[in-house]
Motif scaffolding. Structure first.
Motif, short mmCIF file in Angstrom:
data_model
loop_
_atom_site.label_atom_id
_atom_site.label_comp_id
_atom_site.label_asym_id
_atom_site.label_seq_id
_atom_site.Cartn_x
_atom_site.Cartn_y
_atom_site.Cartn_z
N THR A 345 0.84 -1.20 0.00
CA THR A 345 0.00 0.00 0.00
C THR A 345 0.87 1.25 0.00
O THR A 345 2.02 1.22 0.44
N PHE A 346 0.30 2.34 -0.50
CA PHE A 346 0.90 3.67 -0.40
C PHE A 346 -0.19 4.67 -0.05
O PHE A 346 -1.27 4.65 -0.65
N ALA A 347 0.09 5.56 0.88
CA ALA A 347 -0.81 6.67 1.13
C ALA A 347 -0.81 7.60 -0.07
O ALA A 347 0.21 7.74 -0.76
N PRO A 348 -1.93 8.23 -0.38
CA PRO A 348 -1.99 9.12 -1.55
C PRO A 348 -0.98 10.25 -1.44
O PRO A 348 -0.82 10.87 -0.39
N LEU A 349 -0.27 10.51 -2.54
CA LEU A 349 0.70 11.60 -2.57
C LEU A 349 0.02 12.93 -2.31
O LEU A 349 -1.09 13.18 -2.75
N GLY A 350 0.73 13.78 -1.59
CA GLY A 350 0.23 15.12 -1.34
C GLY A 350 -0.60 15.24 -0.08
O GLY A 350 -0.79 16.35 0.43
N GLU A 351 -1.10 14.11 0.44
CA GLU A 351 -1.91 14.18 1.66
C GLU A 351 -1.04 14.21 2.91
O GLU A 351 -1.52 14.58 3.99
N GLY A 352 0.20 13.81 2.78
CA GLY A 352 1.10 13.84 3.92
C GLY A 352 0.72 12.84 4.99
O GLY A 352 0.10 11.81 4.73
N LEU A 353 1.07 13.17 6.22
CA LEU A 353 0.84 12.27 7.35
C LEU A 353 -0.60 12.37 7.80
O LEU A 353 -1.04 13.40 8.30
N LYS A 354 -1.35 11.28 7.62
CA LYS A 354 -2.73 11.23 8.09
C LYS A 354 -2.82 10.19 9.20
O LYS A 354 -2.48 9.03 9.00
N ALA A 355 -3.24 10.64 10.36
CA ALA A 355 -3.33 9.75 11.51
C ALA A 355 -4.66 9.96 12.21
O ALA A 355 -5.31 11.00 12.05
N GLU A 356 -5.05 8.97 12.98
CA GLU A 356 -6.27 9.11 13.76
C GLU A 356 -6.06 8.50 15.14
O GLU A 356 -5.28 7.55 15.31
N THR A 357 -6.74 9.07 16.12
CA THR A 357 -6.63 8.60 17.50
C THR A 357 -7.86 7.76 17.83
O THR A 357 -8.99 8.18 17.57
N VAL A 358 -7.63 6.56 18.37
CA VAL A 358 -8.73 5.65 18.66
C VAL A 358 -8.75 5.30 20.14
O VAL A 358 -7.75 5.44 20.85
N ASP A 359 -9.90 4.86 20.57
CA ASP A 359 -10.12 4.43 21.95
C ASP A 359 -9.40 3.10 22.15
O ASP A 359 -9.77 2.08 21.56
N LEU A 360 -8.36 3.10 22.97
CA LEU A 360 -7.53 1.91 23.12
C LEU A 360 -8.27 0.79 23.85
O LEU A 360 -8.09 -0.39 23.56
N ASP A 361 -9.13 1.16 24.80
CA ASP A 361 -9.89 0.13 25.52
C ASP A 361 -10.81 -0.62 24.57
O ASP A 361 -10.87 -1.86 24.59
N ARG A 362 -11.52 0.10 23.71
CA ARG A 362 -12.42 -0.57 22.76
C ARG A 362 -11.62 -1.34 21.72
O ARG A 362 -12.04 -2.41 21.26
N LEU A 363 -10.48 -0.79 21.34
CA LEU A 363 -9.64 -1.49 20.37
C LEU A 363 -9.20 -2.83 20.92
O LEU A 363 -9.24 -3.85 20.22
N GLU A 364 -8.77 -2.83 22.18
CA GLU A 364 -8.25 -4.06 22.78
C GLU A 364 -9.36 -5.04 23.15
O GLU A 364 -9.20 -6.26 22.98
N SER A 365 -10.46 -4.54 23.65
CA SER A 365 -11.50 -5.44 24.17
C SER A 365 -12.51 -5.85 23.11
O SER A 365 -13.04 -6.97 23.15
N GLU A 366 -12.80 -4.95 22.14
CA GLU A 366 -13.84 -5.23 21.16
C GLU A 366 -13.32 -5.35 19.74
O GLU A 366 -14.06 -5.77 18.84
N GLY A 367 -12.08 -4.95 19.52
CA GLY A 367 -11.56 -4.98 18.16
C GLY A 367 -12.20 -3.96 17.25
O GLY A 367 -12.32 -4.18 16.04
N VAL A 368 -12.59 -2.83 17.81
CA VAL A 368 -13.25 -1.77 17.05
C VAL A 368 -12.42 -0.50 17.17
O VAL A 368 -11.99 -0.12 18.27
N ALA A 369 -12.19 0.18 16.06
CA ALA A 369 -11.41 1.41 16.04
C ALA A 369 -12.37 2.60 16.00
O ALA A 369 -12.95 2.92 14.95
N THR A 370 -12.57 3.24 17.16
CA THR A 370 -13.46 4.39 17.25
C THR A 370 -12.75 5.51 17.99
O THR A 370 -11.76 5.28 18.69
N ALA A 371 -13.25 6.71 17.85
CA ALA A 371 -12.68 7.85 18.56
C ALA A 371 -12.88 7.67 20.06
O ALA A 371 -13.85 7.03 20.50
N PRO A 372 -11.96 8.20 20.89
CA PRO A 372 -12.12 8.08 22.34
C PRO A 372 -13.46 8.63 22.78
O PRO A 372 -13.90 9.70 22.34
N GLY A 373 -14.14 7.87 23.67
CA GLY A 373 -15.49 8.26 24.06
C GLY A 373 -15.55 9.28 25.17
O GLY A 373 -16.57 9.94 25.35
#
Length: 572
Positions: A345-373
């Motif tokens: 994979t390659f990130a689209p050129l020109g968009e630069g660094l795109k990152a997102e912050t997810v709720d680590l508890d839900r990520l670990e316990s439910e396997g779902v990537a959502t914004a912190p609640g």
């Protein structure tokens, strides 16, 4: 934003399944482009135009055949950043011999351990000859002692060999282009078989679609040739794209990381890659320095790959070098592995660094990537690595094999023309990794966000150390073998998440309560692993028989990690 122009691609990079890397090299040889090698002071030591590389490689190929080697044989090449490695690599291709790049000694590694490792790799590859740089000739001779090799030495040793008569035969697209060793286990190395067809598919995808190569592009690299990102990304793909590359040896980058940026500035380079730690080391070294009129504004593709991407490190680098023409929009996040030749994979050129912050508890316990609640919730930032290259597919699957929707974490699988054919003479490992319908189990976990792949970690026990995948048992066996009083099964190594990325932890069973002896053991283990593997390790002592094992008596690293986290939570 990055200027997106139409790709400029050499004749051999058209999406033609019948082309080989030699077709690409000979097309590139019609131009003045080539490889430039620089000293640790940044001085040009050798210029190797592609036209000269063709002539040198063809002459050496005849001598390889004259030495008794045959098409289909494998040749081990200690892969230093020097012209002779490149000449020998392509000499093998012209002779229809399979080159197998092998690593240099680590800066602080033990000599005996390195020699044993290289010997295992030569045996695993069933190599018929082995070559090293002149400075390492004696080491290679010792490592290969007693093995049935036709020739062990340096490129100079071929001068005494009478060239084989007749014309050189061309490799076929489905012949092996090279044997790439996985960077994991040093005790049981696996050879990744990459065909010319797979190589050309990947290099074409990288140059045409990932980096969108254009007129005037130029590369700078300090990445080692024995790693897929150095070999494919900055030796073979530039040939396919017809680009010049300026090289700095990895050891010289480690001593003088800012020389990397000086070469980019001096040659107006546009494409250069590094794992996160390379950007971090450069920013640290430049923190208190006056860099004068350094200008890296030509650098349009600052690629990131080879490890879990750490966005805070990349922001720190961009902040430090913004006054010198760098910014966040230059970053190109990507994902891949040697089993897929290089890139998936390659990130689209020109968009630069795109990152997102997810709720680590839900990520670990439910396997779902959502914004912190909620404010103060545990969270972690992940980088978006882009969609799959054309003609490739990526799926994120549940444990039962079902494809998951966006933002559901699962195991990452890939399929496409870049995949390896097999692990060399490892049919069981091949069957475990590639399904009959062509899907590669990457061993990674991740999810999709807005059509882009996000990698969250390793599905297995692999630990990432400075851009290298290291098997935890290698660290465990090293401690058990080299520190007096440590027995087999006394050590568990794993990684945990920390604010600075991945923290490597070693739990060591200790049978004494004497404080001086305990402190000495902690110091010994930490120093040994830091010097041998090039990473700091957090060492914690536990009591005898404290390390958890499975019902069959095997060490359970997942439970050992849980034990450590519970000790941390209790403040023990």
């Amino acid at each position: 934003m990055t200027d997106l122009a139409e790709p400029i691609v050499s004749p051999a990079t058209a999406a033609d399944a019948d082309h080989t890397i030699l077709d690409a090299l000979e097309a590139a040889a019609l131009s003045p482009e080539g490889f430039n090698f620089h000293s640790g002071k940044g001085v040009l030591t050798t210029a190797l135009p592609y036209s000269q590389l063709v002539a040198d490689a063809q002459a050496l190929a005849a001598r390889l055949l004259g030495a008794g080697l045959k098409p289909g044989d494998c040749v081990a090449l200690i892969a230093d950043t020097e012209p002779d490695f490149v000449r020998l690599f392509f000499a093998c291709s012209y002779a229809r011999i399979v080159p197998a790049p092998m690593p240099l000694p680590m800066a602080f590694g033990g000599r005996e351990a390195y020699l044993a490792h290289v010997r295992r790799m030569i045996e695993c590859a069933d190599a018929h000859a082995a070559f090293a740089p002149a400075a390492m000739r004696d080491w290679l001779v010792e490592a290969a002692a007693g093995l049935p090799l036709a020739l062990v030495g340096t490129i100079e040793d071929l001068a005494a060999v009478e060239p084989a008569p007749g014309e050189l035969s061309r490799p076929a697209p489905d012949d092996f282009a090279y044997l790439q060793f996985s960077s994991g286990s040093t005790r049981f190395p696996k050879g990744i078989c990459v065909t010319h067809r797979a190589l050309m598919a990947n290099a074409t995808g990288i140059s045409r679609h990932g980096l969108v190569v254009r007129e005037g592009d130029r590369c700078v690299s300090w990445l080692p040739f024995y790693h897929d990102m150095g070999l494919v990304g900055f030796m073979l793909t530039p040939i396919v794209a017809g680009l010049t590359v300026d090289y700095l040896a990895t050891r010289d980058f480690a001593r003088r990381p800012l020389l990397w940026l000086e070469l980019i500035a001096r040659h107006k380079a546009t494409i250069s890659y590094s794992p996160s730690f390379g950007f971090e080391l450069s920013a640290q070294r430049a923190a208190t320095l006056d860099l004068g009129d350094l200008d890296v504004s030509s650098w349009r593709c600052a690629g990131i790959g080879g490890d879990m991407i750490r966005p805070h490190v990349l922001r720190r680098f961009a902040d430090r070098f913004r006054r010198h023409g760098f910014d966040l929009d230059r970053y190109v996040a990507s994902y891949g592995m040697a089993e897929a030749t290089l890139a998936l994979t390659f990130a689209p050129l020109g968009e630069g660094l795109k990152a997102e912050t997810v709720d680590l508890d839900r990520l670990e316990s439910e396997g779902v990537a959502t914004a912190p609640g909620a404010e103060g919730a545990r969270s972690r930032e992940f980088v978006l690595c882009g969609p799959a290259l054309p003609d490739h597919e990526i799926e994120v699957r549940s444990p039962d094999g079902a494809a998951l929707p966006e933002r559901r974490v699962g195991r990452v699988f890939a399929r496409g023309p870049s995949l390896m054919r097999e692990y060399f003479r490892e049919p069981e490992a091949t069957a475990e990794t590639i399904s009959p319908d062509g899907w590669l189990d990457t061993g990674d976990l991740g999810y999709f966000a807005d059509g882009q792949l996000v990698i969250t970690g390793r599905a297995k026990d692999l630990i990432l150390v400075n851009g290298r995948n290291v098997w935890p048992q290698d660290l465990e066996w090293t401690v058990e073998a080299e520190i007096e009083g440590v027995r087999s099964g006394d050590v568990a190594v794993f990684s945990v998440d920390s604010q600075d990325g991945e923290e490597v932890v070693a739990l060591v069973q200790c049978r004494t309560s004497a404080e001086e002896a305990r402190a000495a053991l902690v110091e010994q283990v930490g120093t040994l692993l830091r010097l041998r593997f090039g990473t700091p390790v957090t060492v914690r002592l536990v009591g005898a028989h404290a390390l958890p094992v499975t019902s069959s008596g095997k060490l359970s690293r997942s439970r050992a990690r849980a034990l450590y986290l519970s000790l941390q939570a209790d403040g023990a």
